[in-house]
Motif scaffolding. Structure first.
Motif, PDB file in Angstrom:
ATOM      1  N   THR A 139      -7.676 -16.911   7.978  1.00 21.49           N
ATOM      2  CA  THR A 139      -6.277 -16.489   7.960  1.00 21.49           C
ATOM      3  C   THR A 139      -5.510 -17.312   8.987  1.00 21.49           C
ATOM      4  O   THR A 139      -5.874 -17.353  10.158  1.00 21.49           O
ATOM      5  CB  THR A 139      -6.166 -14.995   8.286  1.00 21.49           C
ATOM      6  N   VAL A 140      -4.450 -17.956   8.535  1.00 23.73           N
ATOM      7  CA  VAL A 140      -3.598 -18.751   9.415  1.00 23.73           C
ATOM      8  C   VAL A 140      -2.475 -17.883   9.981  1.00 23.73           C
ATOM      9  O   VAL A 140      -2.046 -18.063  11.125  1.00 23.73           O
ATOM     10  CB  VAL A 140      -3.041 -19.971   8.657  1.00 23.73           C
ATOM     11  N   GLY A 141      -2.002 -16.930   9.194  1.00 22.08           N
ATOM     12  CA  GLY A 141      -0.955 -16.033   9.657  1.00 22.08           C
ATOM     13  C   GLY A 141      -0.958 -14.750   8.853  1.00 22.08           C
ATOM     14  O   GLY A 141      -1.329 -14.733   7.676  1.00 22.08           O
ATOM     15  N   ALA A 142      -0.572 -13.657   9.502  1.00 23.35           N
ATOM     16  CA  ALA A 142      -0.481 -12.361   8.829  1.00 23.35           C
ATOM     17  C   ALA A 142       0.637 -11.549   9.464  1.00 23.35           C
ATOM     18  O   ALA A 142       0.711 -11.447  10.686  1.00 23.35           O
ATOM     19  CB  ALA A 142      -1.804 -11.599   8.935  1.00 23.35           C
ATOM     20  N   THR A 143       1.507 -11.009   8.638  1.00 24.21           N
ATOM     21  CA  THR A 143       2.545 -10.105   9.127  1.00 24.21           C
ATOM     22  C   THR A 143       2.391  -8.775   8.404  1.00 24.21           C
ATOM     23  O   THR A 143       2.061  -8.727   7.216  1.00 24.21           O
ATOM     24  CB  THR A 143       3.960 -10.662   8.875  1.00 24.21           C
ATOM     25  N   GLN A 144       2.622  -7.691   9.143  1.00 20.62           N
ATOM     26  CA  GLN A 144       2.470  -6.355   8.576  1.00 20.62           C
ATOM     27  C   GLN A 144       3.584  -5.462   9.069  1.00 20.62           C
ATOM     28  O   GLN A 144       3.989  -5.520  10.237  1.00 20.62           O
ATOM     29  CB  GLN A 144       1.114  -5.763   8.985  1.00 20.62           C
ATOM     30  N   SER A 145       4.085  -4.620   8.183  1.00 24.20           N
ATOM     31  CA  SER A 145       5.034  -3.575   8.562  1.00 24.20           C
ATOM     32  C   SER A 145       4.711  -2.339   7.742  1.00 24.20           C
ATOM     33  O   SER A 145       4.318  -2.434   6.576  1.00 24.20           O
ATOM     34  CB  SER A 145       6.478  -4.018   8.307  1.00 24.20           C
ATOM     35  N   GLY A 146       4.850  -1.180   8.371  1.00 20.96           N
ATOM     36  CA  GLY A 146       4.517   0.040   7.647  1.00 20.96           C
ATOM     37  C   GLY A 146       5.037   1.279   8.333  1.00 20.96           C
ATOM     38  O   GLY A 146       5.497   1.237   9.480  1.00 20.96           O
ATOM     39  N   TRP A 147       4.960   2.380   7.604  1.00 22.30           N
ATOM     40  CA  TRP A 147       5.374   3.670   8.157  1.00 22.30           C
ATOM     41  C   TRP A 147       4.461   4.755   7.597  1.00 22.30           C
ATOM     42  O   TRP A 147       3.864   4.599   6.523  1.00 22.30           O
ATOM     43  CB  TRP A 147       6.824   3.988   7.821  1.00 22.30           C
ATOM     44  N   GLN A 148       4.354   5.842   8.340  1.00 26.94           N
ATOM     45  CA  GLN A 148       3.551   6.977   7.915  1.00 26.94           C
ATOM     46  C   GLN A 148       4.164   8.249   8.477  1.00 26.94           C
ATOM     47  O   GLN A 148       4.567   8.296   9.639  1.00 26.94           O
ATOM     48  CB  GLN A 148       2.119   6.810   8.421  1.00 26.94           C
ATOM     49  N   SER A 149       4.260   9.262   7.636  1.00 29.44           N
ATOM     50  CA  SER A 149       4.864  10.527   8.034  1.00 29.44           C
ATOM     51  C   SER A 149       3.961  11.671   7.577  1.00 29.44           C
ATOM     52  O   SER A 149       3.466  11.667   6.446  1.00 29.44           O
ATOM     53  CB  SER A 149       6.253  10.671   7.407  1.00 29.44           C
ATOM     54  N   SER A 150       3.750  12.633   8.460  1.00 30.67           N
ATOM     55  CA  SER A 150       2.901  13.771   8.097  1.00 30.67           C
ATOM     56  C   SER A 150       3.444  15.049   8.710  1.00 30.67           C
ATOM     57  O   SER A 150       4.084  15.038   9.771  1.00 30.67           O
ATOM     58  CB  SER A 150       1.454  13.544   8.553  1.00 30.67           C
ATOM     59  N   GLU A 175      -2.680  22.992   5.497  1.00 32.39           N
ATOM     60  CA  GLU A 175      -1.637  22.820   4.494  1.00 32.39           C
ATOM     61  C   GLU A 175      -0.651  21.781   4.998  1.00 32.39           C
ATOM     62  O   GLU A 175      -0.577  21.507   6.199  1.00 32.39           O
ATOM     63  CB  GLU A 175      -0.909  24.144   4.230  1.00 32.39           C
ATOM     64  N   GLY A 176       0.113  21.195   4.084  1.00 35.03           N
ATOM     65  CA  GLY A 176       1.109  20.224   4.502  1.00 35.03           C
ATOM     66  C   GLY A 176       1.142  19.010   3.590  1.00 35.03           C
ATOM     67  O   GLY A 176       0.677  19.046   2.445  1.00 35.03           O
ATOM     68  N   PHE A 177       1.693  17.905   4.114  1.00 37.22           N
ATOM     69  CA  PHE A 177       1.819  16.683   3.317  1.00 37.22           C
ATOM     70  C   PHE A 177       1.709  15.471   4.230  1.00 37.22           C
ATOM     71  O   PHE A 177       1.849  15.548   5.459  1.00 37.22           O
ATOM     72  CB  PHE A 177       3.160  16.648   2.571  1.00 37.22           C
ATOM     73  N   ALA A 178       1.461  14.332   3.611  1.00 39.28           N
ATOM     74  CA  ALA A 178       1.459  13.052   4.317  1.00 39.28           C
ATOM     75  C   ALA A 178       1.909  11.975   3.348  1.00 39.28           C
ATOM     76  O   ALA A 178       1.509  11.970   2.174  1.00 39.28           O
ATOM     77  CB  ALA A 178       0.075  12.733   4.874  1.00 39.28           C
ATOM     78  N   ARG A 179       2.759  11.084   3.826  1.00 37.71           N
ATOM     79  CA  ARG A 179       3.253   9.962   3.012  1.00 37.71           C
ATOM     80  C   ARG A 179       3.217   8.706   3.858  1.00 37.71           C
ATOM     81  O   ARG A 179       3.188   8.766   5.090  1.00 37.71           O
ATOM     82  CB  ARG A 179       4.673  10.228   2.519  1.00 37.71           C
ATOM     83  N   GLY A 180       3.249   7.588   3.193  1.00 35.58           N
ATOM     84  CA  GLY A 180       3.266   6.338   3.946  1.00 35.58           C
ATOM     85  C   GLY A 180       3.306   5.135   3.022  1.00 35.58           C
ATOM     86  O   GLY A 180       3.021   5.238   1.822  1.00 35.58           O
ATOM     87  N   ALA A 181       3.660   3.997   3.575  1.00 36.02           N
ATOM     88  CA  ALA A 181       3.695   2.745   2.832  1.00 36.02           C
ATOM     89  C   ALA A 181       3.583   1.596   3.811  1.00 36.02           C
ATOM     90  O   ALA A 181       3.946   1.721   4.989  1.00 36.02           O
ATOM     91  CB  ALA A 181       4.979   2.627   2.007  1.00 36.02           C
ATOM     92  N   SER A 224       0.837  -1.204   0.000  1.00 38.67           N
ATOM     93  CA  SER A 224       0.000   0.000   0.000  1.00 38.67           C
ATOM     94  C   SER A 224       0.869   1.249   0.000  1.00 38.67           C
ATOM     95  O   SER A 224       1.931   1.273   0.623  1.00 38.67           O
ATOM     96  CB  SER A 224      -0.907   0.028   1.226  1.00 38.67           C
ATOM     97  N   LEU A 225       0.384   2.274  -0.677  1.00 37.77           N
ATOM     98  CA  LEU A 225       1.094   3.552  -0.760  1.00 37.77           C
ATOM     99  C   LEU A 225       0.109   4.668  -0.471  1.00 37.77           C
ATOM    100  O   LEU A 225      -0.978   4.724  -1.055  1.00 37.77           O
ATOM    101  CB  LEU A 225       1.700   3.730  -2.148  1.00 37.77           C
ATOM    102  N   LEU A 226       0.468   5.549   0.454  1.00 38.91           N
ATOM    103  CA  LEU A 226      -0.371   6.700   0.783  1.00 38.91           C
ATOM    104  C   LEU A 226      -0.064   7.833  -0.184  1.00 38.91           C
ATOM    105  O   LEU A 226       1.067   8.319  -0.251  1.00 38.91           O
ATOM    106  CB  LEU A 226      -0.120   7.144   2.223  1.00 38.91           C
TER     107      LEU A 226
END
Length: 328
Positions: A285-296, A265-271, A241-243
């Motif tokens: 679902t037997v298993g799920a792993t997630q990693s992500g970041w978000q900056s604003s 005003e401003g910005f936000a990004r993330g993935a 995913s991409l913000l």
């Protein structure tokens, strides 16, 4: 004899072609995923979550700059009981609707912050208080959540709304969010979702691309025995995913703030990246792993610019969800 040999060779070639065609057809056959639940069924999941947050606020009204760094780790064992199952109104092939009771069987949490005004034990105490408590929700055939009653709080400050539970059920019952017509290994598909009011900038959307990577044994301990005995097979689904911000709007102020004579005003990004293992037998679902970041970096101000508050936030998250396997 020569004619017989030629006939036999031709037969071998034809059989090989038919076999290859069948294998190829099997390899690329589409799989229709859906959670298969029964009334009275009980499943358990172990969930681990860790986040690090860096925030700062600049205001000409209160104080020049305040900045904090915080970490939160949560471990939860969830018991999900199927109270009722009904077919959806979409027809015989549509996904089912289920009434579920979820109980926090075991909860632990730790928190750390460099904010001197913050009690590091406050959030862990609030999260630990969820242990033993339950809530009920109806899971719709498309993976949505509605009609929630009870505590329904994933974390302090969470509400009793479906939005507060969406991420949890979207992973546990991820099969119900996959394309209804089925997917084949190697296939890709996409989706978009508005970020909502979490960041006060108009047009922010998560753009997602998913791919059916492969099939593999659901449990690591079964992989060595995969060639000798039948084992439960899982589809491995990857979602990235991409913000992004839709269009090139000069003024990103949401309408709700504009009506109050405010501007942003401003910005936000993330993935983020999610890797799911979904059982082809049960649809769970037997298993799920997630990693992500978000900056604003967002500023809210009066229309004349006389008063302005600027906030920055950097968030990193990691999570792991695993079904608790019944002992054999």
């Amino acid at each position: 004899m020569k004619r017989f040999r030629l006939l036999a060779m031709a037969l071998v070639v034809i059989l090989a072609m038919v076999s290859a065609f069948s294998a190829d057809k099997k390899k690329y056959s589409r799989v229709v995923f859906a959670s298969r639940l029964t009334k009275g069924q009980v499943v358990r999941f172990q969930s681990e979550f860790h986040s690090t947050t860096k925030t700062s606020t600049t205001s000409v009204i209160v104080s020049p700059v305040t900045a904090t760094n915080a970490e939160l780790s949560v471990s939860v064992t969830l018991r999900i009981e199927v109270l009722d199952v009904q077919p959806s109104s979409g027809g015989a092939d549509a996904r089912m609707i289920a009434r579920l009771r979820t109980t926090y069987e075991h909860v632990t949490a730790t928190s750390r912050s460099d904010d001197p005004a913050r009690d590091d034990a406050e959030i862990p105490r609030a999260i630990a208080a969820l242990e033993g408590k339950s809530f009920e929700c109806t899971m719709s055939g498309a993976g949505g959540v509605r009609d929630c009653t009870g505590i329904a709080a994933l974390a302090p400050g969470a509400s009793n709304s479906p939005d507060a539970l969406g991420d949890l059920f979207a992973q546990v019952f991820a099969a119900d969010t996959l394309p209804e017509k089925g997917i084949a290994p190697g296939e890709k598909w996409g989706a978009e979702q508005a970020i909502g009011a979490a960041i006060p900038l108009e047009g922010l959307r998560w753009v997602r691309e998913s791919r059916y990577l492969r099939d593999e044994p659901c449990f690591a301990e079964d992989r060595a025995a995969h060639a000798q005995i039948p084992v439960e097979i899982c589809a491995v689904i990857q979602t990235r995913s991409l913000l992004t911000r839709e269009g090139a709007r000069k003024d990103p102020t949401p309408e709700a703030l504009r009506e109050k004579n405010l501007r942003t005003e401003g910005f936000a990004r993330g993935a983020s990246e999610v890797l799911l293992r979904i059982s082809q037998r049960t649809g769970l679902t037997v298993g799920a792993t997630q990693s992500g970041w978000q900056s604003s970096d967002v500023a809210i101000m009066t229309a004349d610019g006389a008063r302005k508050v600027r906030s920055t936030a950097d968030l990193k998250t990691e999570s792991n969800l695993t079904i608790v396997r019944d002992p054999r």
